[in-house]
Scaffold this motif. Structure first.
Motif, PDB file in Angstrom:
ATOM      1  N   GLU A 313       0.825  -1.211   0.000  1.00 44.79           N
ATOM      2  CA  GLU A 313       0.000   0.000   0.000  1.00 44.79           C
ATOM      3  C   GLU A 313       0.856   1.257   0.000  1.00 44.79           C
ATOM      4  O   GLU A 313       0.584   2.204  -0.754  1.00 44.79           O
ATOM      5  CB  GLU A 313      -0.937   0.000   1.214  1.00 44.79           C
ATOM      6  CG  GLU A 313      -1.768   1.272   1.306  1.00 44.79           C
ATOM      7  CD  GLU A 313      -2.865   1.193   2.343  1.00 44.79           C
ATOM      8  OE1 GLU A 313      -4.030   0.960   1.968  1.00 44.79           O
ATOM      9  OE2 GLU A 313      -2.556   1.371   3.550  1.00 44.79           O
ATOM     10  N   HIS A 314       1.904   1.296   0.814  1.00 49.32           N
ATOM     11  CA  HIS A 314       2.714   2.507   0.917  1.00 49.32           C
ATOM     12  C   HIS A 314       3.638   2.681  -0.284  1.00 49.32           C
ATOM     13  O   HIS A 314       3.940   3.817  -0.677  1.00 49.32           O
ATOM     14  CB  HIS A 314       3.485   2.494   2.232  1.00 49.32           C
ATOM     15  CG  HIS A 314       2.608   2.715   3.416  1.00 49.32           C
ATOM     16  ND1 HIS A 314       2.265   3.969   3.867  1.00 49.32           N
ATOM     17  CD2 HIS A 314       1.946   1.842   4.220  1.00 49.32           C
ATOM     18  CE1 HIS A 314       1.454   3.865   4.899  1.00 49.32           C
ATOM     19  NE2 HIS A 314       1.243   2.582   5.143  1.00 49.32           N
ATOM     20  N   LEU A 317       1.411   4.209  -2.867  1.00 51.33           N
ATOM     21  CA  LEU A 317       1.143   5.608  -2.532  1.00 51.33           C
ATOM     22  C   LEU A 317       2.290   6.500  -2.993  1.00 51.33           C
ATOM     23  O   LEU A 317       2.075   7.557  -3.597  1.00 51.33           O
ATOM     24  CB  LEU A 317       0.926   5.717  -1.025  1.00 51.33           C
ATOM     25  CG  LEU A 317       0.509   7.062  -0.429  1.00 51.33           C
ATOM     26  CD1 LEU A 317      -0.326   6.843   0.835  1.00 51.33           C
ATOM     27  CD2 LEU A 317       1.740   7.901  -0.069  1.00 51.33           C
ATOM     28  N   LYS A 320       2.703   7.074  -6.833  1.00 50.18           N
ATOM     29  CA  LYS A 320       1.751   7.985  -7.459  1.00 50.18           C
ATOM     30  C   LYS A 320       2.216   9.442  -7.410  1.00 50.18           C
ATOM     31  O   LYS A 320       1.682  10.297  -8.112  1.00 50.18           O
ATOM     32  CB  LYS A 320       0.387   7.876  -6.775  1.00 50.18           C
ATOM     33  CG  LYS A 320      -0.347   6.568  -7.041  1.00 50.18           C
ATOM     34  CD  LYS A 320      -1.688   6.558  -6.308  1.00 50.18           C
ATOM     35  CE  LYS A 320      -2.424   5.234  -6.526  1.00 50.18           C
ATOM     36  NZ  LYS A 320      -3.725   5.199  -5.792  1.00 50.18           N
ATOM     37  N   ARG A 321       3.217   9.723  -6.600  1.00 50.41           N
ATOM     38  CA  ARG A 321       3.684  11.097  -6.452  1.00 50.41           C
ATOM     39  C   ARG A 321       4.563  11.516  -7.634  1.00 50.41           C
ATOM     40  O   ARG A 321       5.336  10.714  -8.150  1.00 50.41           O
ATOM     41  CB  ARG A 321       4.503  11.250  -5.167  1.00 50.41           C
ATOM     42  CG  ARG A 321       3.729  10.996  -3.878  1.00 50.41           C
ATOM     43  CD  ARG A 321       4.671  11.002  -2.691  1.00 50.41           C
ATOM     44  NE  ARG A 321       3.971  10.820  -1.415  1.00 50.41           N
ATOM     45  CZ  ARG A 321       4.586  10.584  -0.260  1.00 50.41           C
ATOM     46  NH1 ARG A 321       5.922  10.520  -0.219  1.00 50.41           N
ATOM     47  NH2 ARG A 321       3.875  10.433   0.854  1.00 50.41           N
ATOM     48  N   LEU A 328       3.995  13.571   3.148  1.00 53.30           N
ATOM     49  CA  LEU A 328       2.674  12.972   3.208  1.00 53.30           C
ATOM     50  C   LEU A 328       1.600  14.068   3.181  1.00 53.30           C
ATOM     51  O   LEU A 328       1.670  15.039   3.926  1.00 53.30           O
ATOM     52  CB  LEU A 328       2.540  12.154   4.500  1.00 53.30           C
ATOM     53  CG  LEU A 328       1.233  11.392   4.737  1.00 53.30           C
ATOM     54  CD1 LEU A 328       1.087  10.265   3.725  1.00 53.30           C
ATOM     55  CD2 LEU A 328       1.201  10.831   6.165  1.00 53.30           C
ATOM     56  N   GLU A 332      -3.484  11.648   0.958  1.00 54.08           N
ATOM     57  CA  GLU A 332      -2.778  10.364   1.019  1.00 54.08           C
ATOM     58  C   GLU A 332      -3.077   9.650   2.333  1.00 54.08           C
ATOM     59  O   GLU A 332      -3.321   8.430   2.349  1.00 54.08           O
ATOM     60  CB  GLU A 332      -1.277  10.587   0.860  1.00 54.08           C
ATOM     61  CG  GLU A 332      -0.852  10.972  -0.546  1.00 54.08           C
ATOM     62  CD  GLU A 332       0.633  11.302  -0.625  1.00 54.08           C
ATOM     63  OE1 GLU A 332       1.189  11.231  -1.728  1.00 54.08           O
ATOM     64  OE2 GLU A 332       1.226  11.641   0.430  1.00 54.08           O
ATOM     65  N   TYR A 333      -3.052  10.404   3.414  1.00 55.91           N
ATOM     66  CA  TYR A 333      -3.355   9.816   4.719  1.00 55.91           C
ATOM     67  C   TYR A 333      -4.751   9.206   4.725  1.00 55.91           C
ATOM     68  O   TYR A 333      -4.959   8.082   5.195  1.00 55.91           O
ATOM     69  CB  TYR A 333      -3.215  10.877   5.810  1.00 55.91           C
ATOM     70  CG  TYR A 333      -3.915  10.534   7.104  1.00 55.91           C
ATOM     71  CD1 TYR A 333      -3.528   9.435   7.858  1.00 55.91           C
ATOM     72  CD2 TYR A 333      -4.988  11.308   7.559  1.00 55.91           C
ATOM     73  CE1 TYR A 333      -4.182   9.108   9.049  1.00 55.91           C
ATOM     74  CE2 TYR A 333      -5.633  11.007   8.750  1.00 55.91           C
ATOM     75  CZ  TYR A 333      -5.232   9.894   9.479  1.00 55.91           C
ATOM     76  OH  TYR A 333      -5.893   9.574  10.645  1.00 55.91           O
ATOM     77  N   SER A 335      -6.359   8.026   2.339  1.00 57.70           N
ATOM     78  CA  SER A 335      -6.495   6.920   1.377  1.00 57.70           C
ATOM     79  C   SER A 335      -5.884   5.611   1.881  1.00 57.70           C
ATOM     80  O   SER A 335      -5.978   4.586   1.202  1.00 57.70           O
ATOM     81  CB  SER A 335      -5.824   7.310   0.050  1.00 57.70           C
ATOM     82  OG  SER A 335      -4.398   7.287   0.171  1.00 57.70           O
ATOM     83  N   MET A 336      -5.285   5.610   3.061  1.00 57.79           N
ATOM     84  CA  MET A 336      -4.576   4.426   3.571  1.00 57.79           C
ATOM     85  C   MET A 336      -5.563   3.390   4.139  1.00 57.79           C
ATOM     86  O   MET A 336      -5.665   3.188   5.343  1.00 57.79           O
ATOM     87  CB  MET A 336      -3.581   4.835   4.662  1.00 57.79           C
ATOM     88  CG  MET A 336      -2.475   5.740   4.201  1.00 57.79           C
ATOM     89  SD  MET A 336      -1.415   6.175   5.628  1.00 57.79           S
ATOM     90  CE  MET A 336      -0.292   7.339   4.879  1.00 57.79           C
ATOM     91  N   HIS A 439       3.766   4.892   8.029  1.00 54.82           N
ATOM     92  CA  HIS A 439       4.141   5.289   6.670  1.00 54.82           C
ATOM     93  C   HIS A 439       5.650   5.502   6.547  1.00 54.82           C
ATOM     94  O   HIS A 439       6.296   4.960   5.646  1.00 54.82           O
ATOM     95  CB  HIS A 439       3.405   6.573   6.282  1.00 54.82           C
ATOM     96  CG  HIS A 439       3.879   7.172   5.001  1.00 54.82           C
ATOM     97  ND1 HIS A 439       3.701   6.567   3.777  1.00 54.82           N
ATOM     98  CD2 HIS A 439       4.563   8.338   4.751  1.00 54.82           C
ATOM     99  CE1 HIS A 439       4.228   7.318   2.822  1.00 54.82           C
ATOM    100  NE2 HIS A 439       4.760   8.399   3.396  1.00 54.82           N
ATOM    101  N   SER A 443       8.210   2.810   4.666  1.00 53.66           N
ATOM    102  CA  SER A 443       8.748   3.340   3.413  1.00 53.66           C
ATOM    103  C   SER A 443      10.266   3.484   3.424  1.00 53.66           C
ATOM    104  O   SER A 443      10.913   3.312   2.377  1.00 53.66           O
ATOM    105  CB  SER A 443       8.125   4.714   3.113  1.00 53.66           C
ATOM    106  OG  SER A 443       6.722   4.623   3.046  1.00 53.66           O
TER     107      SER A 443
END
Length: 476
Positions: A313-314, A317, A320-321, A328, A332-333, A335-336, A439, A443
């Protein structure tokens, strides 16, 4: 004659003691009390509750009595007659009756620890609670998190994880997180400067050790140590408050600023009240987040597949940036999904406190029984969160279960932050801090659990031997 006199004295004493014990075991009530036992004189059944339970299950003290007496039973803890309820209908009623049939309540040790007596009682008048909640939400609520706090949380998390990894040492994740959150919360509450003032995490941890202890403030007792820790922290907050009153222009937009501004406009706001509320908020914020982070490391080690789900998931995320190194965002937060499922599962199993306390303001009839006015009520919400009819295999840690649980079912059976009008105002802050920590950790870092992770309820959830991990930066 002397012998006869002694025999008479012994007889009278025996009768008086027997009568006193009978009254202890059979307290007065205008109706029928729920079944249960008052235990021993003075101590009640406190010792049974303090026995450690090395499991995330309900404490045996509560579980065994539910099996014996049913979902509502009477007892005596730390010298107070108490009704303990795991009945969903009664619990819902109690939460709805805030300010009418019941009021917020604390055990004597907690009240003395935070000076929650007399004018300082946040449950004394409804508008006091409304004021404190409003100020807290203004500082730490959703809007503040969205516009400014989320970035500050991320900076705090990044700085601490960098220090932990850079030290090359094994760290106790629970203790290290307590320090991180304590410094963050103290900064926003009363302008605490971690670089120029003494550490407060150890002092806050001392508070936890004194909860549910007998309020005997004599050397050698656990409560005496807690009171000394309280005095240290109180001096720090008092000094900041005095400074802010003398020089309000030096304000930092924190809780003290708002409190000083309102000091002469609301009759219930006194310096002692402000200090007590500040310390109470600090304690609650630190303990809830640090315990959750400690449990996260425990579950990562025990359930590696959970980590794999979160990594996916992370990674998605970040991919997509446009700028992979950007910070963050609020969107985004929000959408987790998998991360929030993970957090929910940690909170479901990791109830820090054994229950939520209220005090009956009047006799409360329920299901043929009477809860007497003045008695303490412990609402045990964790029984809902361990209900096998809602959560299959309830003691298993399984974040994937949350994809099949609808919002209505969750709202009725998942109350990690309490319920009713007194639901914890810090819920959003706790979840945002926890999610941001996850996150950055997933990451940018790798880790190995070295030792520890064993939990015990005494009756509050604690790590028996810490939770020690080695953390290092990815792609060194």
């Amino acid at each position: 004659m002397l012998t006869i006199g002694l025999c008479a004295v012994v007889a009278v004493a025996t009768i008086l003691i027997t009568h006193w014990i009978y009254k202890w075991r059979n307290p007065k009530s205008n109706g029928v009390l729920p079944p249960g036992s008052m235990g021993l004189p003075f101590v009640g059944e406190t010792l049974q509750l303090l026995l450690p339970n090395h499991s995330l299950d309900l404490h045996p003290f509560i579980k065994k009595r539910i099996q014996r007496y049913g979902p509502v039973f009477s007892t005596n803890l730390v010298g107070r007659p108490m009704i303990i309820s795991s009945d969903p209908q009664l619990n819902s009623f109690i939460f709805q009756q805030e300010g009418r049939a019941v009021e917020l309540w604390y055990l004597d040790s907690f009240q003395k620890l935070f000076n929650l007596e007399g004018e300082n009682r946040p449950n004394a008048v409804g508008h006091i609670h409304k004021y404190v909640r409003g100020v807290y939400l203004n500082l730490f609520g959703v809007e503040s998190l969205r516009t400014r706090l989320l970035s500050d949380i991320e900076r705090t998390v990044r700085a601490n994880l960098c220090d932990w990894a850079g030290s090359g040492e094994t760290i106790d994740a629970k203790t290290a997180t307590s320090n991180m959150v304590a410094v963050f919360a103290a900064k926003h509450l009363f302008g605490h400067d971690a670089e120029t003032s003494e550490d407060i995490a150890e002092t806050i941890d001392g508070f936890v050790q004194g909860l549910l202890s007998f309020p005997l403030n004599i050397p050698g007792t656990r409560f005496h140590k807690c009171m000394k820790d309280k005095d240290k922290l109180e001096k720090m907050v008092t000094a900041k408050l005095k400074e802010r009153i003398l020089c309000p222009e030096k304000g930092q937009g924190d809780f003290l600023d708002q409190a000083v501004k309102d000091l002469n406009t609301d009759f219930f706001l006194t310096e002692n009240f402000i200090i007590s509320v500040t310390m109470g908020i600090l304690f609650a914020t630190v303990e809830s987040i640090s315990t959750s982070v400690g449990l996260a490391f425990k579950f990562f080690a025990e359930q590696p597949w959970v980590l794999a789900d979160l990594e996916a998931e992370h990674e998605a995320l970040i991919n997509k940036r446009e700028d992979k190194k950007s910070r963050l965002t609020w969107d985004e937060y929000r959408s987790m999904t998998l991360t929030m499922n993970f957090i929910n599962e940690v909170l479901r199993l990791g109830n820090v406190f054994p229950g939520i306390l209220r005090r009956a303001l009047k006799d409360i009839p329920y299901n043929g029984y009477t809860i007497p006015a003045g008695w303490t009520i412990m609402v045990v919400t964790s029984t809902l969160q361990l209900n096998p009819e809602i959560f299959k295999d309830p003691l298993a840690f399984n974040p994937r279960r949350w994809k099949d649980i609808d919002q209505e079912t969750a709202s009725k059976n998942f109350m990690p932050f309490g319920g009713g009008t007194r639901q914890c105002a810090g819920a959003e802050l706790a979840k945002a801090f926890f999610a941001t920590f996850i996150h950055v950790l997933i990451s940018e870092y790798r880790w190995t659990k070295v030792k520890g992770g064993n939990v015990a309820r005494r009756p509050m959830l604690r790590f028996e031997d810490g939770i020690f991990v080695n953390i290092s930066k990815k792609h060194n």
